[in-house]
Design a protein around this motif. Structure first.
Motif, PDB file in Angstrom:
ATOM      1  N   LYS A 190       0.893  -1.294   0.058  1.00 43.83           N
ATOM      2  CA  LYS A 190      -0.010   0.075  -0.008  1.00 43.83           C
ATOM      3  C   LYS A 190       0.793   1.317   0.081  1.00 43.83           C
ATOM      4  O   LYS A 190       0.583   2.344  -0.630  1.00 43.83           O
ATOM      5  CB  LYS A 190      -0.636   0.029   1.046  1.00 43.83           C
TER       6      LYS A 190
ATOM      7  N   HIS B 239       1.793   1.755  -3.550  1.00 38.59           N
ATOM      8  CA  HIS B 239       0.313   2.132  -4.136  1.00 38.59           C
ATOM      9  C   HIS B 239       0.348   3.564  -4.246  1.00 38.59           C
ATOM     10  O   HIS B 239      -0.043   4.425  -5.081  1.00 38.59           O
ATOM     11  CB  HIS B 239      -0.424   1.277  -3.772  1.00 38.59           C
TER      12      HIS B 239
ATOM     13  N   HIS C 189       0.002   1.124 -10.135  1.00 37.36           N
ATOM     14  CA  HIS C 189      -0.997   1.623  -9.013  1.00 37.36           C
ATOM     15  C   HIS C 189      -2.011   0.671  -9.024  1.00 37.36           C
ATOM     16  O   HIS C 189      -2.490   0.127  -7.855  1.00 37.36           O
ATOM     17  CB  HIS C 189      -1.322   3.305  -9.380  1.00 37.36           C
TER      18      HIS C 189
ATOM     19  N   ASP D  98      -3.206  -2.503  -5.737  1.00 37.06           N
ATOM     20  CA  ASP D  98      -4.473  -2.674  -5.195  1.00 37.06           C
ATOM     21  C   ASP D  98      -5.005  -3.992  -4.999  1.00 37.06           C
ATOM     22  O   ASP D  98      -5.499  -4.428  -4.166  1.00 37.06           O
ATOM     23  CB  ASP D  98      -5.626  -1.837  -5.818  1.00 37.06           C
TER      24      ASP D  98
HETATM   25 FE   LIG Z   1      -5.890   3.677  -3.638  1.00 36.90          FE
END
Ligand SMILES: [Fe+2]
Length: 162
Positions: A36, A39, A51, A55
């Motif tokens: 994360k 990301h 990106h 997820d």
């Molecule tokens: Fe996001």
């Protein structure tokens, strides 16, 4: 030890599996947070693809973490899933907080995913030898899936050779 729901295993086998599962849980939480972090902060020409991929990888790691934690409890253990436990028992190096460029994040994530898959792979052999084939099977699936996601991430590196 709390109630167990797997009578077919010896206490020793359950205890060994719970220990392996909690190390995998702590390390998996470290890895999920790193995914994360990347990301959010990644920048570069492949931004949107990576990106969005991260997820999906984050969600898949969440499923693995959930399965690992639940197996701890099924075997009569406690799932140590706090941030404090992840920091204490997790095997990954701290994630570089200043990483920005996509190749840096790809390299840092790929390294950690390969390390996590190897840790789980070693655990699956040990719990299998102690008789807990169900936990070995769980770890087999995790190792296979995390290796695949390491590939999905690593293949974005701009120095990938033809
Ligand atoms: Fe996001």
């Amino acid at each position: 030890m709390p109630e167990a729901f797997a009578d077919y295993l010896s206490d020793n086998a359950r205890e060994a599996s719970i220990n392996h599962l909690n190390v995998a849980l702590a390390t998996g939480i470290q890895l999920q947070l790193a995914i994360k972090q990347a990301h959010w902060n990644i920048k570069g020409p492949s931004f949107i693809g990576i990106h969005e991929l991260l997820d999906d990888v984050y969600d898949r790691m969440g499923e693995h973490i959930d399965t690992i934690a639940e197996r701890c409890v099924i075997l009569g253990g406690t799932a140590d899933g706090t941030v404090e436990a992840a920091q204490k028992d997790g095997k990954l190096a701290p994630y570089p907080a200043d990483a920005v460029h996509q190749d840096t994040h790809i390299e840092e994530l790929k390294k950690r995913m390969v390390q996590f898959a190897a840790l789980v792979h070693d655990s699956l052999k040990e719990v299998g030898e102690s008789g807990d084939e169900e936990t070995a099977d769980l770890f087999t699936g995790v190792s296979r899936d995390v290796s695949k996601d390491a590939w999905f991430i690593g293949a974005h590196h701009t120095s990938a050779k033809s």
